[in-house]
Enzyme design. Structure first.
Site, PDB file in Angstrom:
ATOM      1  N   CYS A   1      -2.791   0.835   0.147  1.00 16.28           N
ATOM      2  CA  CYS A   1      -3.643   1.995  -0.157  1.00 16.28           C
ATOM      3  C   CYS A   1      -3.914   2.098  -1.658  1.00 16.28           C
ATOM      4  CB  CYS A   1      -2.950   3.255   0.364  1.00 16.28           C
ATOM      5  SG  CYS A   1      -3.657   4.805  -0.197  1.00 16.28           S
TER       6      CYS A   1
ATOM      7  N   CYS B   1      -3.236   5.562  -3.208  1.00 17.74           N
ATOM      8  CA  CYS B   1      -1.786   5.809  -3.278  1.00 17.74           C
ATOM      9  C   CYS B   1      -1.209   5.231  -4.565  1.00 17.74           C
ATOM     10  CB  CYS B   1      -1.074   5.172  -2.084  1.00 17.74           C
ATOM     11  SG  CYS B   1      -1.564   5.824  -0.475  1.00 17.74           S
TER      12      CYS B   1
END
Length: 152
Positions: A75, A78
């Protein structure tokens, strides 16, 4: 022979000098301008969740408020939010902790806490979810989120 070589290597790595009596002297104290390596206080406030019982012990049963960062290695957002959130938690000087949960490793926790997208951040107090957000936030928004959690 191998022990002698190991001892010679060890002695060559440690700065020692011989005293006049032929004994080894202690290393000289470091210069006042030298730096030493240590762990930052901020890292002690952040931990990776190992499994469900670890989550129960360190998050749900924790007397301190805990921010739970549900993330994934793949991600991109993230990778931006994680360090930013760690920095903001460290600024709170131990008033709040941060638990990091990789959703690929702990799918059961992600399902239990209804995580449908990453990054998802939960604010937990006394074992209850009191606030949450999904996606990236800037430092001002994170600071407001944390202050609301700790009641400052």
């Amino acid at each position: 022979m191998a022990q002698r070589l190991a001892l010679q290597r060890l002695l060559s790595l440690t700065p020692r000098t011989l005293c006049p009596q032929g004994r080894l002297a202690a290393p000289a104290p470091p210069a006042p301008h030298s730096r030493t390596f240590g762990t930052s206080a901020g890292r002690r406030n952040t931990f990776n969740v190992q499994d469900g019982s670890d989550f129960q012990d360190r998050v749900v049963n924790n007397p301190k408020p805990v921010v739970v960062d549900f993330h994934a290695q793949w991600c991109g957002p993230c990778k931006i939010l994680g360090p930013r959130l760690e920095k903001m938690v460290a600024k709170q000087e131990g008033k709040v902790l941060m638990a990091k949960v990789d959703i690929d490793d702990h799918t059961d926790l992600a399902i239990e806490y209804e995580v449908s997208a990453v990054p998802t951040v939960l604010a937990m107090k006394n074992g209850d979810v009191v606030d949450k957000f999904v996606g990236i936030k800037d430092e001002d928004q994170l600071e407001a989120f944390l202050k609301k959690l700790i009641g400052a």
